[in-house]
Motif scaffolding. Structure first.
Motif, mmCIF file in Angstrom:
data_model
loop_
_atom_site.group_PDB
_atom_site.id
_atom_site.type_symbol
_atom_site.label_atom_id
_atom_site.label_comp_id
_atom_site.label_asym_id
_atom_site.label_seq_id
_atom_site.Cartn_x
_atom_site.Cartn_y
_atom_site.Cartn_z
ATOM 1 N N ALA A 10 16.147 -2.976 28.909
ATOM 2 C CA ALA A 10 17.262 -3.930 28.941
ATOM 3 C C ALA A 10 17.232 -4.883 27.751
ATOM 4 C CB ALA A 10 17.217 -4.726 30.247
ATOM 5 N N ASN A 11 16.085 -4.997 27.090
ATOM 6 C CA ASN A 11 15.932 -5.950 25.980
ATOM 7 C C ASN A 11 15.458 -5.262 24.711
ATOM 8 O OD1 ASN A 11 16.525 -8.399 27.483
ATOM 9 N ND2 ASN A 11 14.652 -7.934 28.598
ATOM 10 N N THR A 12 16.097 -4.170 24.338
ATOM 11 C CA THR A 12 15.670 -3.452 23.136
ATOM 12 C C THR A 12 16.044 -4.224 21.875
ATOM 13 O OG1 THR A 12 17.718 -2.185 23.114
ATOM 14 C CG2 THR A 12 15.823 -1.171 24.188
ATOM 15 N N THR A 13 15.291 -3.962 20.830
ATOM 16 C CA THR A 13 15.577 -4.587 19.537
ATOM 17 C C THR A 13 16.731 -3.832 18.870
ATOM 18 O OG1 THR A 13 14.102 -3.161 18.256
ATOM 19 C CG2 THR A 13 13.115 -5.131 19.285
ATOM 20 N N PRO A 14 17.384 -4.449 17.901
ATOM 21 C CA PRO A 14 18.471 -3.745 17.191
ATOM 22 C C PRO A 14 18.004 -2.443 16.551
ATOM 23 C CG PRO A 14 18.497 -6.082 16.642
ATOM 24 C CD PRO A 14 17.262 -5.841 17.462
ATOM 25 N N HIS A 15 16.772 -2.424 16.028
ATOM 26 C CA HIS A 15 16.263 -1.209 15.384
ATOM 27 C C HIS A 15 15.994 -0.114 16.399
ATOM 28 C CE1 HIS A 15 15.483 -4.506 12.555
ATOM 29 N NE2 HIS A 15 15.900 -3.599 11.682
ATOM 30 N N GLU A 16 15.504 -0.480 17.588
ATOM 31 C CA GLU A 16 15.303 0.512 18.653
ATOM 32 C C GLU A 16 16.646 1.075 19.117
ATOM 33 O OE1 GLU A 16 11.207 -1.205 20.704
ATOM 34 O OE2 GLU A 16 13.155 -1.850 21.469
ATOM 35 N N ARG A 17 17.653 0.217 19.230
ATOM 36 C CA ARG A 17 18.994 0.703 19.636
ATOM 37 C C ARG A 17 19.558 1.674 18.604
ATOM 38 N NH1 ARG A 17 19.533 -4.580 21.587
ATOM 39 N NH2 ARG A 17 20.542 -5.280 19.673
ATOM 40 N N LEU A 18 19.380 1.345 17.339
ATOM 41 C CA LEU A 18 19.867 2.207 16.260
ATOM 42 C C LEU A 18 19.190 3.576 16.318
ATOM 43 C CD1 LEU A 18 21.670 2.264 13.710
ATOM 44 C CD2 LEU A 18 19.692 1.440 12.437
ATOM 45 N N LEU A 19 17.871 3.584 16.469
ATOM 46 C CA LEU A 19 17.148 4.854 16.541
ATOM 47 C C LEU A 19 17.517 5.611 17.820
ATOM 48 C CD1 LEU A 19 15.164 6.839 15.313
ATOM 49 C CD2 LEU A 19 13.305 5.544 16.391
ATOM 50 N N TRP A 20 17.673 4.916 18.940
ATOM 51 C CA TRP A 20 18.021 5.563 20.207
ATOM 52 C C TRP A 20 19.350 6.296 20.093
ATOM 53 C CZ3 TRP A 20 16.314 7.765 24.195
ATOM 54 C CH2 TRP A 20 17.062 7.929 25.355
ATOM 55 N N ARG A 21 20.339 5.635 19.499
ATOM 56 C CA ARG A 21 21.644 6.301 19.318
ATOM 57 C C ARG A 21 21.501 7.539 18.451
ATOM 58 N NH1 ARG A 21 23.871 0.856 19.442
ATOM 59 N NH2 ARG A 21 23.523 0.656 17.220
ATOM 60 N N ALA A 22 20.689 7.463 17.414
ATOM 61 C CA ALA A 22 20.486 8.611 16.518
ATOM 62 C C ALA A 22 19.733 9.733 17.227
ATOM 63 C CB ALA A 22 19.738 8.168 15.266
ATOM 64 N N LEU A 23 18.734 9.386 18.034
ATOM 65 C CA LEU A 23 17.968 10.416 18.759
ATOM 66 C C LEU A 23 18.855 11.147 19.759
ATOM 67 C CD1 LEU A 23 14.590 8.561 19.439
ATOM 68 C CD2 LEU A 23 14.993 10.457 17.851
ATOM 69 N N LYS A 24 19.800 10.458 20.333
ATOM 70 C CA LYS A 24 20.704 11.091 21.296
ATOM 71 C C LYS A 24 21.631 12.101 20.620
ATOM 72 C CE LYS A 24 22.698 8.268 24.139
ATOM 73 N NZ LYS A 24 23.246 7.100 24.843
ATOM 74 N N GLU A 25 21.771 12.002 19.290
ATOM 75 C CA GLU A 25 22.613 12.926 18.542
ATOM 76 C C GLU A 25 21.889 14.202 18.120
ATOM 77 O OE1 GLU A 25 25.910 12.540 18.116
ATOM 78 O OE2 GLU A 25 25.670 10.757 19.364
ATOM 79 N N LEU A 26 20.554 14.228 18.278
ATOM 80 C CA LEU A 26 19.807 15.436 17.921
ATOM 81 C C LEU A 26 20.238 16.585 18.828
ATOM 82 C CD1 LEU A 26 16.169 14.076 17.465
ATOM 83 C CD2 LEU A 26 17.723 14.849 15.687
ATOM 84 N N PRO A 27 20.137 17.819 18.332
ATOM 85 C CA PRO A 27 20.436 18.959 19.212
ATOM 86 C C PRO A 27 19.576 18.872 20.467
ATOM 87 C CG PRO A 27 20.110 19.682 16.958
ATOM 88 C CD PRO A 27 19.743 18.226 17.007
ATOM 89 N N ARG A 28 20.150 19.176 21.613
ATOM 90 C CA ARG A 28 19.502 18.939 22.897
ATOM 91 C C ARG A 28 18.336 19.867 23.219
ATOM 92 N NH1 ARG A 28 19.796 14.432 24.965
ATOM 93 N NH2 ARG A 28 20.862 14.571 26.932
ATOM 94 N N SER A 29 18.317 21.054 22.709
ATOM 95 C CA SER A 29 17.279 22.014 23.085
ATOM 96 C C SER A 29 15.894 21.501 22.720
ATOM 97 C CB SER A 29 17.512 23.359 22.397
ATOM 98 O OG SER A 29 18.725 23.909 22.819
ATOM 99 N N GLY A 30 15.132 21.133 23.727
ATOM 100 C CA GLY A 30 13.753 20.730 23.513
ATOM 101 C C GLY A 30 13.578 19.373 22.870
ATOM 102 N N THR A 31 14.643 18.557 22.789
ATOM 103 C CA THR A 31 14.524 17.264 22.128
ATOM 104 C C THR A 31 14.942 16.113 23.031
ATOM 105 O OG1 THR A 31 16.728 17.432 21.179
ATOM 106 C CG2 THR A 31 14.906 18.240 19.839
ATOM 107 N N HIS A 32 14.794 16.257 24.313
ATOM 108 C CA HIS A 32 15.140 15.177 25.231
ATOM 109 C C HIS A 32 14.140 14.033 25.068
ATOM 110 C CE1 HIS A 32 16.193 13.076 28.906
ATOM 111 N NE2 HIS A 32 14.913 13.062 29.203
ATOM 112 N N PHE A 33 14.648 12.852 24.765
ATOM 113 C CA PHE A 33 13.803 11.677 24.619
ATOM 114 C C PHE A 33 14.014 10.720 25.774
ATOM 115 C CE2 PHE A 33 13.476 13.032 20.251
ATOM 116 C CZ PHE A 33 12.207 12.614 19.890
ATOM 117 N N ARG A 34 12.947 10.041 26.140
ATOM 118 C CA ARG A 34 13.008 8.933 27.085
ATOM 119 C C ARG A 34 12.753 7.660 26.289
ATOM 120 N NH1 ARG A 34 9.060 11.359 31.692
ATOM 121 N NH2 ARG A 34 10.347 13.157 32.204
#
Length: 149
Positions: free
Chosen positions: A16-40
């Protein structure tokens, strides 16, 4: 050891309290192809909470601000990384400035760590989820053929 419910609660607060840099990386990680790249995100792992975790590839990604170069925090980070590596996880660390300056290069490093090279095809890797409640009911068994007597 801290209880699982306390670690999960702490992870929820961190999400709930992520940093701006973590949010930026999280959005980018969600754009990776899904096969075998699910991130938590902010995932409890042993006694720690890691910034990002890809269970299928046993990959941990940490996003560090300037305070991570300080004495005590740096020592804690090294001990934590040793524990994660001993448990079979690979750890990638990025400074906030790296993410802000060149997110594409950061994603490329992540891709190479996950798949072996920039040219590698994505390979499907699965992880098993732990069930929170009772296990799935077993599949019904077929009746065995009766033996004549």
């Amino acid at each position: 050891m801290i209880s699982t419910s306390i670690r999960r609660s702490a992870a929820r607060k961190l999400r709930a309290n992520t940093t701006p840099h973590e949010r930026l990386l999280w959005r980018a990680l969600k754009e990776l192809p899904r096969s075998g790249t699910h991130f938590r995100r902010q995932a409890p792992l042993g006694p720690y909470i890691v910034d990002f975790l890809c269970p299928a590839k046993r990959l941990v990604i940490e996003v560090d601000g300037g305070h991570h170069s300080d004495g005590e925090t740096a020592r804690h980070d090294r001990a934590r990384q040793r524990w994660l590596e001993k448990e079979g996880y690979r750890v990638l660390r990025f400074w906030n400035s790296e993410i802000a300056r060149d997110l594409k290069a950061v994603l490329e490093q992540i891709y190479v760590k996950m798949h072996g090279s920039r040219e590698a095809d994505i390979t499907l890797a699965k992880h098993r989820r732990r069930l929170r409640s009772s296990p799935h009911p077993a599949a019904p068994r077929r009746p065995s053929p009766s033996r004549g007597g």
